[in-house]
Design a protein around this motif. Structure first.
Motif, PDB file in Angstrom:
ATOM      1  N   GLN A   1       1.327  -1.431   0.336  1.00 58.27           N
ATOM      2  CA  GLN A   1       0.564  -0.133   0.638  1.00 58.27           C
ATOM      3  C   GLN A   1       0.481   1.552  -0.046  1.00 58.27           C
ATOM      4  N   ILE A   2       1.823   1.088  -1.020  1.00 58.52           N
ATOM      5  CA  ILE A   2       2.554   2.899  -1.087  1.00 58.52           C
ATOM      6  C   ILE A   2       1.787   3.392  -1.877  1.00 58.52           C
ATOM      7  N   GLN A   3       1.559   5.182  -1.819  1.00 61.64           N
ATOM      8  CA  GLN A   3       0.749   5.498  -1.707  1.00 61.64           C
ATOM      9  C   GLN A   3       1.420   6.665  -3.189  1.00 61.64           C
ATOM     10  N   ALA A   4       0.939   6.667  -4.439  1.00 56.32           N
ATOM     11  CA  ALA A   4       0.954   7.264  -4.836  1.00 56.32           C
ATOM     12  C   ALA A   4       0.886   9.188  -4.880  1.00 56.32           C
ATOM     13  N   LEU A   5       1.618  10.093  -3.882  1.00 54.78           N
ATOM     14  CA  LEU A   5       0.613  11.297  -3.494  1.00 54.78           C
ATOM     15  C   LEU A   5       1.644  12.279  -4.375  1.00 54.78           C
ATOM     16  N   ASP A   6       0.379  12.881  -4.194  1.00 55.72           N
ATOM     17  CA  ASP A   6       0.768  14.647  -5.278  1.00 55.72           C
ATOM     18  C   ASP A   6       0.124  15.154  -4.421  1.00 55.72           C
ATOM     19  N   ARG A   7       1.273  16.629  -4.740  1.00 56.71           N
ATOM     20  CA  ARG A   7       0.756  17.883  -3.739  1.00 56.71           C
ATOM     21  C   ARG A   7      -0.478  18.683  -4.583  1.00 56.71           C
ATOM     22  N   THR A   8      -1.564  19.472  -3.773  1.00 54.88           N
ATOM     23  CA  THR A   8      -2.619  20.054  -4.224  1.00 54.88           C
ATOM     24  C   THR A   8      -2.617  21.540  -5.004  1.00 54.88           C
ATOM     25  N   GLN A   9      -0.910  21.469  -5.053  1.00 55.45           N
ATOM     26  CA  GLN A   9      -0.614  23.483  -5.429  1.00 55.45           C
ATOM     27  C   GLN A   9       0.791  23.318  -5.669  1.00 55.45           C
ATOM     28  N   PRO A  10       1.746  23.390  -6.837  1.00 54.28           N
ATOM     29  CA  PRO A  10       2.932  23.377  -7.055  1.00 54.28           C
ATOM     30  C   PRO A  10       3.582  23.546  -5.856  1.00 54.28           C
ATOM     31  N   LEU A  11       4.853  22.907  -5.783  1.00 50.90           N
ATOM     32  CA  LEU A  11       6.150  22.649  -4.796  1.00 50.90           C
ATOM     33  C   LEU A  11       6.481  24.101  -5.174  1.00 50.90           C
ATOM     34  N   LEU A  12       7.313  24.914  -4.171  1.00 50.85           N
ATOM     35  CA  LEU A  12       7.286  25.997  -3.483  1.00 50.85           C
ATOM     36  C   LEU A  12       9.524  25.313  -3.468  1.00 50.85           C
ATOM     37  N   PRO A  13      10.001  25.749  -4.714  1.00 53.03           N
ATOM     38  CA  PRO A  13      11.434  25.166  -4.562  1.00 53.03           C
ATOM     39  C   PRO A  13      12.676  25.604  -3.941  1.00 53.03           C
ATOM     40  N   MET A  14      13.854  24.880  -2.619  1.00 49.97           N
ATOM     41  CA  MET A  14      14.898  25.837  -2.102  1.00 49.97           C
ATOM     42  C   MET A  14      15.686  26.890  -2.865  1.00 49.97           C
ATOM     43  N   ARG A  15      15.435  27.751  -2.014  1.00 44.13           N
ATOM     44  CA  ARG A  15      16.678  28.555  -2.230  1.00 44.13           C
ATOM     45  C   ARG A  15      17.511  29.098  -0.914  1.00 44.13           C
ATOM     46  N   PRO A  16      18.696  29.449  -1.176  1.00 48.69           N
ATOM     47  CA  PRO A  16      19.229  30.562  -0.256  1.00 48.69           C
ATOM     48  C   PRO A  16      18.571  30.784   1.205  1.00 48.69           C
ATOM     49  N   GLY A  17      18.777  29.784   1.938  1.00 49.17           N
ATOM     50  CA  GLY A  17      17.792  30.962   3.273  1.00 49.17           C
ATOM     51  C   GLY A  17      16.065  30.477   3.247  1.00 49.17           C
ATOM     52  N   GLN A  18      15.764  29.518   2.308  1.00 49.45           N
ATOM     53  CA  GLN A  18      14.660  28.778   2.486  1.00 49.45           C
ATOM     54  C   GLN A  18      14.930  27.760   2.228  1.00 49.45           C
ATOM     55  N   ILE A  19      13.798  26.791   2.861  1.00 46.52           N
ATOM     56  CA  ILE A  19      13.577  25.533   2.453  1.00 46.52           C
ATOM     57  C   ILE A  19      12.459  24.732   1.720  1.00 46.52           C
ATOM     58  N   GLU A  20      12.761  23.514   0.778  1.00 43.49           N
ATOM     59  CA  GLU A  20      11.630  23.660  -0.203  1.00 43.49           C
ATOM     60  C   GLU A  20      10.498  23.720   1.019  1.00 43.49           C
TER      61      GLU A  20
END
Length: 362
Positions: free
Chosen positions: A182-201
């Motif tokens: 039962q490994i779930q194929a999960l998708d987020r409801t909105q696009p990711l905010l990628p990591m950048r300097p000083g901010q995590i994903e």
């Protein structure tokens, strides 16, 4: 005419000169000590304190102070004297009270103490409670779970499985087999905010479920390679297909020892018939509630951490492709998990643990 008080003569021995020069050159010497050593070395060459002060770049009073102290106590006079510090306010009795209350009691309105509640109860500061807890490794806010096996053949099964890990039989293959169901194929409801300097994903806390799959895997204890395949269900039929896959990948003429748990699909009639037709296969079952004894579970944790948990999958097929890619990458540079504990060590630790919980009074 003579000005000022007469100065005592300052002469250095060879050993004192070497030590003073070492203090001035060594990078790890404290700056204050290096400055004092420089003053004394200069005083040994110049008699006038004013000239020494100009050369070293300090006041005339400082030169006189360290000249006199060196003459009186030699090298020891240049070292910092121990400082007494503030008097101790927390006694040993206070520490004992905090530790005993943390371990043996609980507040009336909670299941465990906090630094604030215990500080109020003991009449101490919150920071003092925190320091005592850190010193004794106490963390009342944390709790972990455990489960002991009730398998009547626990000892025999532990010795059997651990024996295969520490002393694999010659001309045979030892495989740890299990399924991650039962490994779930999960998708987020909105696009990711990628990591950048000083901010995590960052990602949305909610998700969409796009189906499930089950990963069947067999870990080679010696080489670390994994035979794996995905099925949409995890019945006896799918497990029998996976056994066929194992059989196709194992060299002919070799005995195969399979380490697996007591799940019903591993002991069904169709599996028993499959094993009767292939006598080179030997089944070794782990005790109930003892998944930690199966090394393939460690590999499941690895793929979960590296590929599944933070993955974004639009459908089940993309999840299965990601799993296959991880399998191929792992098998290109396999690394076995090394089992170190003997069966006797495991049973001794377990006996000690059972004694602790039996003597807890609960």
């Amino acid at each position: 005419m003579r000005n000022g008080r007469p100065k005592a003569e300052l002469r250095l021995t060879v050993e004192e000169t070497e030590m003073l020069e070492q203090w001035t050159r060594r990078p790890t010497t404290a700056q204050g000590l290096a400055k004092r050593a420089h003053i004394v070395l200069t005083c040994a060459k110049e008699e006038d304190n004013g000239q020494v002060a100009n050369i070293v770049g300090v006041s005339r009073g400082m030169v006189g102070k360290w000249r006199a102290r060196f003459i009186e106590r030699r090298l020891d006079g240049l070292l910092d004297e121990p400082r007494p510090g503030a008097p101790r306010t927390i006694t040993d009795e206070n520490v004992e009270l905090v530790v005993s209350m943390t371990l043996e009691s609980a507040p009336k309105d909670a299941t465990h103490w906090s630094t604030r509640s215990l500080a109020t109860e003991c009449g101490m500061s919150q920071s003092a409670i925190s320091r005592i807890w850190r010193a004794f490794g106490l963390q009342p806010h944390r709790s972990e779970t455990f489960k002991l096996s009730t398998d009547p053949q626990f000892i025999e099964k532990v010795r059997d499985v651990v024996g295969l890990y520490l002393n694999p039989p010659d001309h045979a293959l030892v495989l740890c087999v299990d399924e991650k169901s039962q490994i779930q194929a999960l998708d987020r409801t909105q696009p990711l905010l990628p990591m950048r300097p000083g901010q995590i994903e960052r990602r949305t806390h909610d998700y969409k479920r796009n189906g499930t799959t089950s990963l069947f895997a067999a870990l080679d204890v010696v080489t670390g390679k994994v035979i794996g395949e995905c099925h949409r269900r995890h019945r006896s039929e799918e497990f029998r297909r996976f056994l066929n896959t194992i059989d196709a990948n194992v060299p002919d003429g070799m005995d195969v020892h399979l380490i697996l748990d007591n799940y019903g699909t591993h002991k069904s009639p169709c599996i028993q018939r499959w094993l009767l037709k292939r006598p080179r296969y030997h089944m070794h079952y782990t005790p109930t509630s003892s998944s930690w004894l199966n090394l393939v579970e460690r590999w499941f944790a690895l793929i979960t951490e590296k590929r599944i948990r933070r993955g974004v999958f639009h459908n089940t097929r993309s999840l299965e492709l990601a799993i296959k890619d991880f399998l191929a990458h792992h098998n290109s540079k396999p690394k076995p998990f090394v089992w170190t504990k003997t069966a006797d060590e495991i049973l001794t630790n377990l006996a000690r643990f059972c004694t602790r919980i039996s003597d807890s009074g609960h």
